[in-house]
Design a protein around this motif. Sequence first.
Motif, mmCIF file in Angstrom:
data_model
loop_
_atom_site.group_PDB
_atom_site.id
_atom_site.type_symbol
_atom_site.label_atom_id
_atom_site.label_comp_id
_atom_site.label_asym_id
_atom_site.label_seq_id
_atom_site.Cartn_x
_atom_site.Cartn_y
_atom_site.Cartn_z
ATOM 1 N N GLY A 127 59.354 36.176 13.677
ATOM 2 C CA GLY A 127 58.332 35.242 13.164
ATOM 3 C C GLY A 127 58.534 33.867 13.790
ATOM 4 O O GLY A 127 57.592 33.242 14.278
ATOM 5 N N ASN A 128 59.772 33.407 13.804
ATOM 6 C CA ASN A 128 60.073 32.131 14.474
ATOM 7 C C ASN A 128 59.598 32.194 15.921
ATOM 8 O O ASN A 128 59.010 31.247 16.439
ATOM 9 C CB ASN A 128 61.575 31.836 14.493
ATOM 10 N N GLY B 51 54.834 26.132 12.803
ATOM 11 C CA GLY B 51 54.248 27.244 12.051
ATOM 12 C C GLY B 51 53.478 26.687 10.859
ATOM 13 O O GLY B 51 53.743 25.578 10.399
ATOM 14 N N CYS C 5 58.468 21.402 16.113
ATOM 15 C CA CYS C 5 59.641 21.486 15.241
ATOM 16 C C CYS C 5 60.480 22.678 15.692
ATOM 17 O O CYS C 5 59.987 23.801 15.781
ATOM 18 C CB CYS C 5 59.224 21.681 13.793
ATOM 19 N N GLY C 6 61.721 22.420 15.969
ATOM 20 C CA GLY C 6 62.584 23.462 16.520
ATOM 21 C C GLY C 6 63.300 24.266 15.451
ATOM 22 O O GLY C 6 63.003 24.149 14.262
ATOM 23 N N PRO C 7 64.249 25.077 15.880
ATOM 24 C CA PRO C 7 64.912 25.977 14.938
ATOM 25 C C PRO C 7 65.906 25.260 14.033
ATOM 26 O O PRO C 7 66.501 24.255 14.427
ATOM 27 C CB PRO C 7 65.670 26.928 15.878
ATOM 28 N N HIS D 122 64.290 34.753 14.058
ATOM 29 C CA HIS D 122 63.639 36.059 13.883
ATOM 30 C C HIS D 122 62.310 36.074 14.635
ATOM 31 O O HIS D 122 61.861 35.059 15.168
ATOM 32 C CB HIS D 122 63.495 36.411 12.399
HETATM 33 P P1 AMP Z 1 62.975 27.397 10.934
HETATM 34 O O1 AMP Z 1 64.034 27.785 11.914
HETATM 35 O O2 AMP Z 1 63.037 28.147 9.659
HETATM 36 O O3 AMP Z 1 62.917 25.905 10.719
HETATM 37 O O4 AMP Z 1 61.584 27.819 11.575
HETATM 38 C C1 AMP Z 1 61.264 27.599 12.921
HETATM 39 C C2 AMP Z 1 59.773 27.809 13.140
HETATM 40 O O5 AMP Z 1 59.395 29.169 12.867
HETATM 41 C C3 AMP Z 1 58.881 26.942 12.257
HETATM 42 O O6 AMP Z 1 57.869 26.355 13.053
HETATM 43 C C4 AMP Z 1 58.297 27.915 11.253
HETATM 44 O O7 AMP Z 1 57.020 27.508 10.830
HETATM 45 C C5 AMP Z 1 58.200 29.197 12.063
HETATM 46 N N1 AMP Z 1 58.173 30.416 11.259
HETATM 47 C C6 AMP Z 1 59.000 30.773 10.243
HETATM 48 N N2 AMP Z 1 58.672 31.994 9.742
HETATM 49 C C7 AMP Z 1 57.618 32.434 10.486
HETATM 50 C C8 AMP Z 1 56.809 33.634 10.482
HETATM 51 N N3 AMP Z 1 57.020 34.651 9.637
HETATM 52 N N4 AMP Z 1 55.794 33.708 11.377
HETATM 53 C C9 AMP Z 1 55.559 32.710 12.248
HETATM 54 N N5 AMP Z 1 56.283 31.572 12.320
HETATM 55 C C10 AMP Z 1 57.301 31.417 11.450
#
Ligand code: AMP
Length: 467
Positions: free
Chosen positions: A42-43, A237, A31-33, A40
């Motif tokens: 975490g992403n 994630g 699953c992408g951004p 960030h």
């Molecule tokens: P998003 O762009 O919010 O859809 O997230 C993109 C990816 O980053 C997804 O696979 C999330 O699970 C992961 N993700 C979001 N927050 C964190 C975090 N704090 N630590 C690790 N992975 C994260």
Amino acid sequence: MALKLFNTLTRSLQEFAPSAADANKIGMYCCGPTVYDYAHIGNWRTFVFADLVRRTLEFFGHEVRHVMNITDVEDKIIKRVQEQKVSLREFTGRFEAAFFADLKTLNCLPPHLTPRATEHIPEIIALIEKLIARGVAYRAGDSSVYFSIAKYRGCGCTYGQLQKLNFDELRVGERVAADEYDKEAVADFALWKARVPADGAVFWPSPWGEGRPGWHIECSAMSMKALGESFDLHLGGEDLKFPHHEDEIAQSEGATGKPFVKHWLHAAHLLVEGKKMSKSLGNYFTLRDLLANGFTGREVRFLLLTAHYRETFNFTIEGLHGAKTALARIDECVGKLRELAGGTAAVPNRELVEQFKAALEDDLNISAAWASVFEWVRKVNRALAENSMTHAEAASHLAAWEKVDSVLGVSAAAETEASAELKALLMERQSARQSKDFKRSDAIRDELKAKGWIIEDSPKGQRLKKI
Ligand code: AMP
Ligand code: ZN
């Protein structure tokens, strides 16, 4: 031994066995951004983890088709598009470009395919039509379309494959319209959201009226289009297990009647200095923030790769300084090997490669993998200090490092620009040739070659080129 990975679906360590149809070809979807802001740190943990998985599979000889979607229409995006009064594409395009630039900075291999949700509206609509035809989706009074958990379960399908869900609270037909919702909300979720004024210009026509897709259906439609109705590997994630991935399974299996994905891998979250990252705590970092503070993509990548993917990772600035020191140790060792090997081709030294491989086979045991690397650095440094290493041995060690680094991806790029010292040698050779001292000129040529450089004629005269 064979590669074993923890499969969230079976809650167990499983040998990674690709589907029989084409045992070596692996479909991998991550699953992408959601492109509503800069990604960030975490992403980035999750995306660097996906890169590690892809590189590991390739190291084990598999051919991987790596797909990562771009979520470019979703609740948070629409909110910001409205606030900033720009077009959807203008808004998402900026963050999408930044995402790809960051991906490169972190030396992640580009996925083979990066589909955008907005370019898959017909596939999304077709999938929803299939779900309606199969009786597991319905059009609600406001012309939105929802997935019916009760109907799906009524067909003998399991909702709650990735984690245990509490169905005692389930009230049949209760709905949740938001793309992201709580763990408690085991309720019918939106596949198609009817147009509301807050959507502004973001809507598409559909058989149910104007509207836009829900986030979960986007991933089902794009992953199945790219990789088929059943494929090997799906990553993300850990926060995505529920509802996003659970909903992806329900939508895909509900439409096709076939198992959707064989192995699910989830990376644990990242904390910063022991705390959940948040803008209000001042511990929220994008990659760009770290680069602005003088760190490099290599250092960030190294640090993100030091912890096991199923462990919560505590990201610290001190850790980044540690990454700098560790990389300098590797660079120094590899630099010396390059110099001694002088461009000789060789078979990789087995000891390092075997130990590293054994570590990866054990559910990507990255601590053991790094331990094998640093033990090797120690041994190589000792042999170099004792002058007991031959050119051929150095070349073999270098080849081993390159194999290992095809997974780690932390090596400094080999120099392409010769040092001032080498350039001075080249000039000395030119004057030796002018004064017809061919013995000296040949000796310099050999010395340069031993250091890994050859002399090349160019329109601007002679120059040095890395072998
Ligand atoms: P998003 O762009 O919010 O859809 O997230 C993109 C990816 O980053 C997804 O696979 C999330 O699970 C992961 N993700 C979001 N927050 C964190 C975090 N704090 N630590 C690790 N992975 C994260
Ligand atoms: Zn997804």
